[in-house]
Design a protein around this motif. Sequence first.
Motif, PDB file in Angstrom:
ATOM      1  N   GLU A  74      38.704  37.838  29.533  1.00 28.98           N
ATOM      2  CA  GLU A  74      37.551  37.329  28.812  1.00 28.98           C
ATOM      3  C   GLU A  74      37.760  35.861  28.493  1.00 28.98           C
ATOM      4  O   GLU A  74      38.835  35.446  28.073  1.00 28.98           O
ATOM      5  CB  GLU A  74      37.344  38.097  27.494  1.00 28.98           C
ATOM      6  N   HIS A 131      28.009  37.040  34.717  1.00 25.66           N
ATOM      7  CA  HIS A 131      28.800  37.549  33.591  1.00 25.66           C
ATOM      8  C   HIS A 131      30.292  37.342  33.866  1.00 25.66           C
ATOM      9  O   HIS A 131      31.037  36.931  32.974  1.00 25.66           O
ATOM     10  CB  HIS A 131      28.510  39.027  33.330  1.00 25.66           C
ATOM     11  N   ASP A 136      26.401  34.549  29.406  1.00 20.13           N
ATOM     12  CA  ASP A 136      25.871  35.658  28.636  1.00 20.13           C
ATOM     13  C   ASP A 136      24.411  35.375  28.340  1.00 20.13           C
ATOM     14  O   ASP A 136      23.931  34.252  28.547  1.00 20.13           O
ATOM     15  CB  ASP A 136      26.662  35.850  27.340  1.00 20.13           C
ATOM     16  N   HIS A 137      23.698  36.358  27.854  1.00 16.44           N
ATOM     17  CA  HIS A 137      22.279  36.216  27.525  1.00 16.44           C
ATOM     18  C   HIS A 137      22.026  36.757  26.125  1.00 16.44           C
ATOM     19  O   HIS A 137      21.041  37.444  25.879  1.00 16.44           O
ATOM     20  CB  HIS A 137      21.406  36.914  28.573  1.00 16.44           C
ATOM     21  N   ASP A 138      22.940  36.402  25.208  1.00 14.34           N
ATOM     22  CA  ASP A 138      22.857  36.907  23.844  1.00 14.34           C
ATOM     23  C   ASP A 138      21.922  36.105  22.945  1.00 14.34           C
ATOM     24  O   ASP A 138      21.706  36.460  21.794  1.00 14.34           O
ATOM     25  CB  ASP A 138      24.244  37.001  23.215  1.00 14.34           C
ATOM     26  N   ARG A 142      20.776  30.784  26.136  1.00 17.79           N
ATOM     27  CA  ARG A 142      21.737  31.285  27.120  1.00 17.79           C
ATOM     28  C   ARG A 142      21.045  32.174  28.156  1.00 17.79           C
ATOM     29  O   ARG A 142      21.388  32.151  29.329  1.00 17.79           O
ATOM     30  CB  ARG A 142      22.850  32.065  26.433  1.00 17.79           C
TER      31      ARG A 142
END
Length: 161
Positions: A74, A131, A136-138, A142
């Motif tokens: 990560e 990813h 990310d698409h938080d 983004r």
Amino acid sequence: MPVFVNNLQEKVPVTNKLLDAMEMVAATSLKVEGREDDPEVTIAFVDDAYIKELNYKFRHKGDATDVLSFPMEEAGEGEPVINGEDEINGESENILGDIVISMEMAQRQAEEYGHDLMREMAFLATHGMFHLLGYDHDNEDRRRIMREREEKVLSLVNITR
């Protein structure tokens, strides 16, 4: 770039054209990001039951989903994903990570969105690649950035809606 595709399901037929598309979108995603280190990526095709188990185990969500990504390591915010290191030999491996796609979910979504399975699978693989690359698409900003990159890749490989 080494792309290994494992078909772990028997509910949706997998063609050579689909396998070629997976390799193309993975390589193009890396190119769009300026990655020249040629990392290894594994893409697994599974059914809803399999991805539901993974979604629960790793995200504590009890439903099937369309795609899951498992980066080798990560990245922290603003940091690139770091390649794995072989603990036995201490040698650096160039493994970006794994993408798992539910073929059943992809087939349903293709029908729902009015395009073919190839387009849906290409989108899901591209989404998974970004990813793995740390996107990310938080939040809305983004999400927009990630979606623009995904659409660029799909346009470059000529798989559009």
